[in-house]
Design an enzyme around this catalytic site. Sequence first.
Site, PDB file in Angstrom:
ATOM      1  N   SER A   2      55.452  34.212  47.039  1.00 58.80           N
ATOM      2  CA  SER A   2      54.783  34.586  48.283  1.00 58.80           C
ATOM      3  C   SER A   2      54.352  36.042  48.206  1.00 58.80           C
ATOM      4  CB  SER A   2      55.738  34.418  49.458  1.00 58.80           C
ATOM      5  OG  SER A   2      56.708  35.449  49.437  1.00 58.80           O
ATOM      6  N   LYS A   3      53.581  36.441  49.185  1.00 53.73           N
ATOM      7  CA  LYS A   3      53.029  37.797  49.171  1.00 53.73           C
ATOM      8  C   LYS A   3      54.100  38.875  49.162  1.00 53.73           C
ATOM      9  CE  LYS A   3      48.752  36.464  51.439  1.00 53.73           C
ATOM     10  NZ  LYS A   3      49.087  35.193  52.100  1.00 53.73           N
ATOM     11  N   ARG A   4      55.282  38.469  49.567  1.00 43.37           N
ATOM     12  CA  ARG A   4      56.390  39.410  49.640  1.00 43.37           C
ATOM     13  C   ARG A   4      56.637  40.144  48.324  1.00 43.37           C
ATOM     14  NH1 ARG A   4      59.537  38.251  53.127  1.00 43.37           N
ATOM     15  NH2 ARG A   4      61.575  38.871  53.655  1.00 43.37           N
TER      16      ARG A   4
END
Length: 490
Positions: A254-256
């Site tokens: 994910s973008k995390r």
Amino acid sequence: MTRPLRVRIAPSPTGTVHLGLCRTALFNWAYARRFGGTFVLRIEDTDHDRNTQASQQAILDGLRWLGLDWDEGPEQGGPYEPYQQSERVERHLAWAEKLLASGHAYRDFSTPEQLDAWRAEQEGRKQRIAYRGADRDLDLAEAERRAAAGEEYAVRFRIPDGETTFEDLIRGQVTIPHHEIDDWVMVRRGAASPTYNFVVVCDDLDMHISHVFRGEEHLVNTPKQLLLYSALGEPAPEFAHLPLMLGTDRKKLSKRTGDTALGDYQAKGYPREAIFNFLALQGWALDGETDVFSREQFVERFDIRDVAKAGAVFDPDKFLWMAGEYLRGEKPEELAAHVKPFALEAGWMSAQELQERWPWFVRLVASVQERLALYSDLPHWVGHMFQPHAEVPYDPKAEKGARKRERRVELLTGFADALESGAIHGSPAQWAEQTKAWIEAQGAKIPDLFQPLRCALTGMAGGPDLFETLDLLGVPAALERIRAGAQRLA
RNA sequence: GGCCCCUUCGUCUAGUCAGGCCUAGGACACCAGGUUUUCAUCCUGGCGACAGGGGUUCAAAUCCCCUAGGGGUCACCA
């Protein structure tokens, strides 16, 4: 039972083109191509607020950019049109009616409030029990009467007792007990809008999909869908659930923890073949020895059964290495074309000027090719070329190294004189020979001149062959830089 | 938490289905040398793993059981 091989991907057009989707597409595509099947692209745009036309276009463009092609899809059509899920709602609703009539589904008149209450009740329980609609056992005629009277309802699937076991092509046997599965909603209350788990089956059925390869997050959905196939009296496709692509936190990418969108990597200048190759390596290997391979080799060898079970942590370092591997293998002409947008973006010259100086640009690019990993690395190495000659920015490290050479001013000036007078002449290779001889004649060592010279010429601590750089720069410009350098480094 | 899935170097993986060819192979990263005017490339070498415990067997990374850890999923999202 053998039937024509048909695979598909069914992305929902929300947001950016995720790498996970790209890899799923890659595997489906490769499987179809290897075994002579048909690859279908269907847009899963069931009337959700998040769907956008732009996103749909981005998916189509992104997958095409990667070099994937599909045999049937929203733009080119095919025998099972339409390929936009939202345009198939009539069919979905018809299937729902059929299931209602056969008793495999039922109308649930429960209100959202009632559902919330039920859920709240579950909170405290250790052992969660699957939801069974309040109106599950309502008499069919009675339900129809209430529906006709305008009462709102959702259509739920009636989960039977027992358990479902299926053979996953990657994981082997998977069994899930039915008491874990809710009587899930097929058609939303009021809106006559069918849900994902329902439409995906209807559409796969309608489109004669024979194999479903998708992310592992769908594994637990599979029994729901299998039950639906059997309620419909239709054969189910084969399933394979791909291991997830994980971030460095070991959770679903994910973008995390980094960039997840194909566009991010395109923008950073990753070669398309590198992206393709790297994605293919996430959960699959050609032979255990070879990391860099062509898409032909990939198609030739790919089998869904060889895909790994465990999730793959995305390694940016290896991806970068892979990018460099492909970039360095390109022909100079090709590389120059790929790098052109980044050159234009740097604002060194207009598109027209670039066109006029194209042969020169190709040489310039070739001179730094082995130093690049990404197309976007170009400005770092050649940006100095486009600075005013008398004020090329000096990298502190380069300047420090140059200043260590005590005879720098004398040698720089002497070299400039020799170059200007024609004492050093011919080809770059000859310049190198003559210069080395000249340095020796001065009783100096090579770095005594070369280090300050590199600083004066490029302002950088490292870079391509000095004489190649000098040639690219042109003698007049080089002289200007060297003479300025003699002063600036004094 | 329930259920489901997974578990080989730090990471991607080969080997696991058909136990011996595995003193576990390759790649990235890292470290050390070499090449180069420099940086990079390239070459050579090094480091480094079968999650743990039981079993079965002449023999187990490979088969069985248990434990632990990680992930996924629990929507009238997809």
